[in-house]
Design an enzyme around this catalytic site. Structure first.
Site, PDB file in Angstrom:
ATOM      1  N   CYS A  87       1.069 101.068  52.702  1.00 12.54           N
ATOM      2  CA  CYS A  87      -0.270 100.921  52.101  1.00 12.54           C
ATOM      3  C   CYS A  87      -1.063 102.220  52.155  1.00 12.54           C
ATOM      4  O   CYS A  87      -2.090 102.349  51.491  1.00 12.54           O
ATOM      5  CB  CYS A  87      -1.046  99.824  52.810  1.00 12.54           C
ATOM      6  SG  CYS A  87      -0.302  98.209  52.585  1.00 12.54           S
ATOM      7  N   HIS A 225      -8.852 100.779  51.407  1.00  8.30           N
ATOM      8  CA  HIS A 225      -7.635  99.984  51.189  1.00  8.30           C
ATOM      9  C   HIS A 225      -8.035  98.513  51.253  1.00  8.30           C
ATOM     10  O   HIS A 225      -8.841  98.107  52.092  1.00  8.30           O
ATOM     11  CB  HIS A 225      -6.603 100.307  52.272  1.00  8.30           C
ATOM     12  CG  HIS A 225      -5.404  99.415  52.199  1.00  8.30           C
ATOM     13  ND1 HIS A 225      -4.741  99.173  51.015  1.00  8.30           N
ATOM     14  CD2 HIS A 225      -4.752  98.691  53.156  1.00  8.30           C
ATOM     15  CE1 HIS A 225      -3.730  98.345  51.240  1.00  8.30           C
ATOM     16  NE2 HIS A 225      -3.727  98.037  52.526  1.00  8.30           N
ATOM     17  N   ASN A 255      -3.815  92.306  48.344  1.00 13.45           N
ATOM     18  CA  ASN A 255      -3.407  93.607  48.884  1.00 13.45           C
ATOM     19  C   ASN A 255      -2.300  94.177  47.996  1.00 13.45           C
ATOM     20  O   ASN A 255      -1.168  93.678  48.003  1.00 13.45           O
ATOM     21  CB  ASN A 255      -2.917  93.410  50.323  1.00 13.45           C
ATOM     22  CG  ASN A 255      -2.488  94.713  50.978  1.00 13.45           C
ATOM     23  OD1 ASN A 255      -2.353  95.738  50.313  1.00 13.45           O
ATOM     24  ND2 ASN A 255      -2.269  94.665  52.281  1.00 13.45           N
TER      25      ASN A 255
HETATM   26  N1  ACO Z   1      -2.610  79.213  56.041  1.00 13.40           N
HETATM   27  C1  ACO Z   1      -3.026  78.482  57.080  1.00 13.40           C
HETATM   28  N2  ACO Z   1      -2.871  78.880  58.361  1.00 13.40           N
HETATM   29  C2  ACO Z   1      -2.291  80.058  58.578  1.00 13.40           C
HETATM   30  C3  ACO Z   1      -1.816  80.883  57.526  1.00 13.40           C
HETATM   31  C4  ACO Z   1      -2.001  80.405  56.216  1.00 13.40           C
HETATM   32  N3  ACO Z   1      -1.609  81.104  55.145  1.00 13.40           N
HETATM   33  N4  ACO Z   1      -1.293  82.002  58.057  1.00 13.40           N
HETATM   34  C5  ACO Z   1      -1.400  81.910  59.383  1.00 13.40           C
HETATM   35  N5  ACO Z   1      -2.004  80.733  59.706  1.00 13.40           N
HETATM   36  C6  ACO Z   1      -2.313  80.205  61.049  1.00 13.40           C
HETATM   37  C7  ACO Z   1      -1.507  80.847  62.145  1.00 13.40           C
HETATM   38  O1  ACO Z   1      -0.257  80.232  62.276  1.00 13.40           O
HETATM   39  C8  ACO Z   1      -2.399  80.652  63.340  1.00 13.40           C
HETATM   40  O2  ACO Z   1      -2.232  79.317  63.802  1.00 13.40           O
HETATM   41  P1  ACO Z   1      -2.275  78.997  65.380  1.00 13.40           P
HETATM   42  O3  ACO Z   1      -3.652  79.399  65.830  1.00 13.40           O
HETATM   43  O4  ACO Z   1      -2.006  77.536  65.422  1.00 13.40           O
HETATM   44  O5  ACO Z   1      -1.195  79.844  65.989  1.00 13.40           O
HETATM   45  C9  ACO Z   1      -3.827  80.754  62.761  1.00 13.40           C
HETATM   46  O6  ACO Z   1      -3.670  80.533  61.343  1.00 13.40           O
HETATM   47  C10 ACO Z   1      -4.459  82.116  63.008  1.00 13.40           C
HETATM   48  O7  ACO Z   1      -3.524  83.138  62.650  1.00 13.40           O
HETATM   49  P2  ACO Z   1      -3.857  84.661  62.782  1.00 13.40           P
HETATM   50  O8  ACO Z   1      -2.643  85.454  62.375  1.00 13.40           O
HETATM   51  O9  ACO Z   1      -4.463  84.927  64.128  1.00 13.40           O
HETATM   52  O10 ACO Z   1      -5.009  84.789  61.649  1.00 13.40           O
HETATM   53  P3  ACO Z   1      -5.936  85.996  61.345  1.00 13.40           P
HETATM   54  O11 ACO Z   1      -7.346  85.552  61.421  1.00 13.40           O
HETATM   55  O12 ACO Z   1      -5.556  87.227  62.125  1.00 13.40           O
HETATM   56  O13 ACO Z   1      -5.644  86.284  59.789  1.00 13.40           O
HETATM   57  C11 ACO Z   1      -4.397  87.889  58.484  1.00 13.40           C
HETATM   58  C12 ACO Z   1      -4.330  86.636  59.364  1.00 13.40           C
HETATM   59  C13 ACO Z   1      -5.193  87.547  57.248  1.00 13.40           C
HETATM   60  C14 ACO Z   1      -2.991  88.298  58.100  1.00 13.40           C
HETATM   61  C15 ACO Z   1      -5.106  89.039  59.253  1.00 13.40           C
HETATM   62  O14 ACO Z   1      -4.577  89.121  60.534  1.00 13.40           O
HETATM   63  C16 ACO Z   1      -4.976  90.385  58.583  1.00 13.40           C
HETATM   64  O15 ACO Z   1      -5.557  90.652  57.550  1.00 13.40           O
HETATM   65  N6  ACO Z   1      -4.252  91.347  59.223  1.00 13.40           N
HETATM   66  C17 ACO Z   1      -4.217  92.761  58.806  1.00 13.40           C
HETATM   67  C18 ACO Z   1      -3.482  93.015  57.510  1.00 13.40           C
HETATM   68  C19 ACO Z   1      -3.366  94.492  57.271  1.00 13.40           C
HETATM   69  O16 ACO Z   1      -4.315  95.236  57.382  1.00 13.40           O
HETATM   70  N7  ACO Z   1      -2.159  94.981  56.964  1.00 13.40           N
HETATM   71  C20 ACO Z   1      -1.979  96.413  56.827  1.00 13.40           C
HETATM   72  C21 ACO Z   1      -1.689  96.824  55.473  1.00 13.40           C
HETATM   73  S1  ACO Z   1      -0.309  95.994  54.775  1.00 13.40           S
HETATM   74  C22 ACO Z   1       0.993  97.141  54.580  1.00 13.40           C
HETATM   75  O17 ACO Z   1       0.995  98.221  55.088  1.00 13.40           O
HETATM   76  C23 ACO Z   1       2.189  96.715  53.760  1.00 13.40           C
END
Ligand code: ACO
Length: 298
Positions: A87, A225, A255
């Site tokens: 990214c 980004h 993204n």
């Molecule tokens: N729908 C419903 N529930 C979900 C989903 C979904 N699609 N995905 C995960 N959950 C659940 C999880 O299983 C977890 O359940 P649990 O509490 O029972 O274990 C709960 O939701 C919370 O999960 P988290 O992973 O803690 O959720 P978070 O608030 O962190 O959001 C997300 C997830 C959106 C992916 C976030 O962490 C994020 O944006 N991370 C950074 C992404 C990023 O910047 N990437 C870098 C660039 S990408 C690249 O380089 C290719």
């Protein structure tokens, strides 16, 4: 799968995404974006000295996506190559283009950011499949007497590589007996990546401003980004920027990895929000970890 629109919108800010059809390859999308960038710059293909394509979605190891784009547009530049920095690819490509111009290797560099990571996610993995959209963005960087790039910062932390990973599928002799390619999908430990991204981007934007000797109130727009609205909001808060000074395309595109910064830049310019003379902070963060920022006077 077990998910909901409410969860996706609240946790990410994503409402819609664009998914490439099989024929809409990285080269196909990149060519469209590059043609629009040339038109916006008022340049003929013959004016381009180098094509740099930031992507991890190319169809081939070689010829590179940059070479395919150059061929499609009739660009006979002496230099054409791809940059793989997930990214953050656009930031890395931008820095290379800037330095090529500074050292006299090129007058005009076409930079394309393109990815189709929606295709790289397992459709059973709700933690990734809801995030990624496909697209391409492009811009032309040209030599000028007036400084347009005021500071650039690039960085990496390879020790965090396992938190965000996209292995290549294996073939032939690379596959051990009984081994399959079932695991060759994008893997992300989202919440860990999130925490690192917020901290790293906060330092990155401060350091980039400091490098240019510029204060937050001289900044007109943040072009971030587009991974998560909560990360973007946290970065804007660090810079004391109102959200009206932040270009957000994530809601409609998801993204788009290496395409996200040039797509946001394009939208900001075409909407007439970003004007000539504005100070822009471009930043990106991705798997590796790798990240980068550029302070640009448009
Ligand atoms: N729908 C419903 N529930 C979900 C989903 C979904 N699609 N995905 C995960 N959950 C659940 C999880 O299983 C977890 O359940 P649990 O509490 O029972 O274990 C709960 O939701 C919370 O999960 P988290 O992973 O803690 O959720 P978070 O608030 O962190 O959001 C997300 C997830 C959106 C992916 C976030 O962490 C994020 O944006 N991370 C950074 C992404 C990023 O910047 N990437 C870098 C660039 S990408 C690249 O380089 C290719």
């Amino acid at each position: 799968m077990e998910t909901s629109d409410t969860w996706i919108v609240e946790r990410t800010g994503i409402h819609e995404r664009r998914i490439a059809a099989p024929y809409e390859t990285a080269a196909f999308m990149g060519t469209k974006a590059a043609a629009q960038a040339l038109e916006a710059a008022g340049l003929e293909p013959s004016s381009i000295d180098a094509v740099i394509c930031a992507t991890t979605s190319g169809q081939n190891a070689f010829p590179s996506t940059a070479c395919e784009i150059a061929l499609a547009l009739g660009i006979k530049a002496p230099i054409a190559f791809d940059v793989a920095a997930a990214c953050a690819g656009f930031s890395y490509a931008y820095s290379l283009a800037h330095n090529m111009i500074l050292c006299g290797q090129a007058q005009h560099v076409l930079i394309v950011g393109v990815d189709s990571l929606s295709h790289a996610c397992a459709n059973t993995d709700r933690t990734t499949i809801i995030l990624f959209g496909d697209g391409a963005g492009a811009c032309v960087l040209g030599a000028s007497e007036e400084p347009g790039t005021l500071a650039i910062k690039l960085s990496s932390d390879p020790s965090r590589g396992d938190l965000l990973k996209l292995p290549f599928p294996k073939r032939g002799q690379d596959l051990a007996p009984g081994e399959t390619n079932d695991g060759a999908y994008l893997y992300m430990k989202g919440n860990d990546v999130f925490k690192h991204a917020v901290t790293i981007l906060a330092s990155l934007v401060k350091d980039t401003l400091q490098e240019a000797g510029m204060s937050e109130d001289e900044l007109d727009f943040l072009v971030p980004h587009q991974a998560n609205l909560r990360i973007i909001t946290a970065t804007a808060r660090k810079l004391k920027l109102d959200m009206s000074q932040v270009i957000v395309t994530l809601d409609k595109q998801g993204n788009t990895s290496a395409a996200s910064v040039p797509l946001a830049l394009d939208e900001g310019i075409r909407q007439g929000r970003i004007q000539r003379g504005h100070n822009l902070l471009l930043e990106s963060f991705g798997g590796g970890f790798v990240w980068g920022g550029a302070l640009v006077r448009y």
